[in-house]
Design an enzyme around this catalytic site. Structure first.
Site, PDB file in Angstrom:
ATOM      1  N   SER A 274       0.797  -1.313  -0.163  1.00 41.66           N
ATOM      2  CA  SER A 274      -0.010   0.005  -0.105  1.00 41.66           C
ATOM      3  C   SER A 274       0.833   1.374   0.169  1.00 41.66           C
ATOM      4  CB  SER A 274      -0.954  -0.023   1.253  1.00 41.66           C
ATOM      5  OG  SER A 274      -0.244   0.086   2.556  1.00 41.66           O
TER       6      SER A 274
ATOM      7  N   HIS B 294      -2.568  -2.632  -5.683  1.00 41.32           N
ATOM      8  CA  HIS B 294      -2.996  -2.322  -4.280  1.00 41.32           C
ATOM      9  C   HIS B 294      -4.406  -2.667  -4.055  1.00 41.32           C
ATOM     10  CE1 HIS B 294      -3.710   1.183  -1.187  1.00 41.32           C
ATOM     11  NE2 HIS B 294      -3.694  -0.082  -0.513  1.00 41.32           N
TER      12      HIS B 294
ATOM     13  N   GLU C  42      -5.833   0.038  -6.967  1.00 40.39           N
ATOM     14  CA  GLU C  42      -4.848   0.887  -7.553  1.00 40.39           C
ATOM     15  C   GLU C  42      -3.789   0.373  -8.135  1.00 40.39           C
ATOM     16  OE1 GLU C  42      -2.776   4.768  -5.380  1.00 40.39           O
ATOM     17  OE2 GLU C  42      -3.114   3.238  -4.207  1.00 40.39           O
TER      18      GLU C  42
ATOM     19  N   ASN D 113      -3.128   6.291  -0.332  1.00 45.15           N
ATOM     20  CA  ASN D 113      -2.633   6.365   0.847  1.00 45.15           C
ATOM     21  C   ASN D 113      -1.829   7.764   1.242  1.00 45.15           C
ATOM     22  OD1 ASN D 113      -3.769   4.261   1.946  1.00 45.15           O
ATOM     23  ND2 ASN D 113      -1.868   2.795   1.714  1.00 45.15           N
TER      24      ASN D 113
END
Length: 279
Positions: free
Chosen positions: A114, A135, A147, A186
């Site tokens: 991540s 991700h 992602e 993130n």
């Protein structure tokens, strides 16, 4: 299509389940038999619940698509390998060195990290152009987003292959074109979560009040503190530390409360206590 997941934890089992639901023949590999048993039970329970809600109509077929193993034989037959080991660079590199030795040349090599560098993970292989970030978001069977993250040497062909796999898995995709710490989501979301943790630590508000504010004020389905309880406090902290170290910018400094919670073993739902209690 053969898909192998390395790591039978929360994310690995979720990825394996979604792949099995999409018709992939799946092998989930973990060094721990106890982790494999937990993964098997977690997936079985999830599939039953989805069938009860009429979200899938073939639970037995889904479960029959999954094999659980502590051995690495399936890696050499896989068309797609998705690594989902704990969010530590040393674990990721060790895993990809082994994958590189065993996987066939045409195999897609993906990491579910991540926040860690795709480029650095790929550097330990002889084929960095084949390595890409995929991700997934927790819980994987319910969250639609995937992602895609390009490493410095990831090829256009690898990116397209990853998108084809993502579409087959039924995911909606966004692409991080450059491999910066935290990628897209993130990098934006974790500082917000971190600030919520500071607000709790400083006594500005309770987890319940903060989460309710996000639900009623911003339309979120779940507040940030309940979300990281579900994902794992340790996982969130590792990701925050990776972003902090990657940018060397104090604005990404992880909240000390998170470090104390991890030291105490309060990792969220998986241990029964995080910001909330799960008895």
């Amino acid at each position: 299509m053969q898909l192998t997941v390395i790591g039978g934890g929360l994310m690995g089992s979720g990825i394996g389940q979604v792949a099995a639901q999409a018709g992939f023949k799946v092998t989930i590999i973990d060094v721990s038999e106890a982790s494999l048993e937990k993964a098997k039970n977690r997936i079985s329970d999830s599939v039953v619940k989805l069938a009860q809600k009429n979200r899938i109509n073939n639970p037995e077929e889904v479960l029959s698509n999954i094999t659980f193993s502590s051995q690495w034989e399936s890696v050499s037959h896989a068309d797609v390998i998705i690594e989902a080991v704990p969010e530590r660079m040393d674990f990721k590199k060790e895993t990809f060195k082994k994958i590189d030795q065993l996987a066939k040349d045409s195999c897609l090599l993906a990491t579910n990290t991540s926040s860690l560098s795709i480029t650095e993970i790929a550097s330990v292989t002889s084929r960095p152009e084949k390595v890409i970030g995929m991700h997934f978001f927790s819980p994987v069977p319910l969250m639609p987003l995937l992602e895609i993250v390009k490493g410095y040497k990831t090829s256009a062909e690898t990116t397209e292959f990853a998108r084809v796999v993502g579409e087959k898995l039924g995911k909606r995709m966004i692409t991080a074109e450059k491999d910066f710490p935290g990628f897209l989501m993130n990098r934006i979301w974790l500082p917000m979560v971190n600030e919520a943790c500071f607000a709790v630590m400083e006594g500005v508000g309770t987890p319940e009040e903060i989460d309710q504010g996000f639900i009623d004020g911003y339309g979120h389905a779940m507040g940030p503190l309940k979300t990281i309880d579900m994902a794992g406090i340790d996982t969130a902290l590792w990701a925050m530390e990776a972003i902090y170290e990657g940018f060397n910018d104090s604005k990404y400094r992880p909240c000390p409360l998170l470090k104390k919670m991890v030291e105490a073993g309060d990792l969220g739902k998986k241990t029964g206590r995080g910001f909330y209690s799960y008895n």
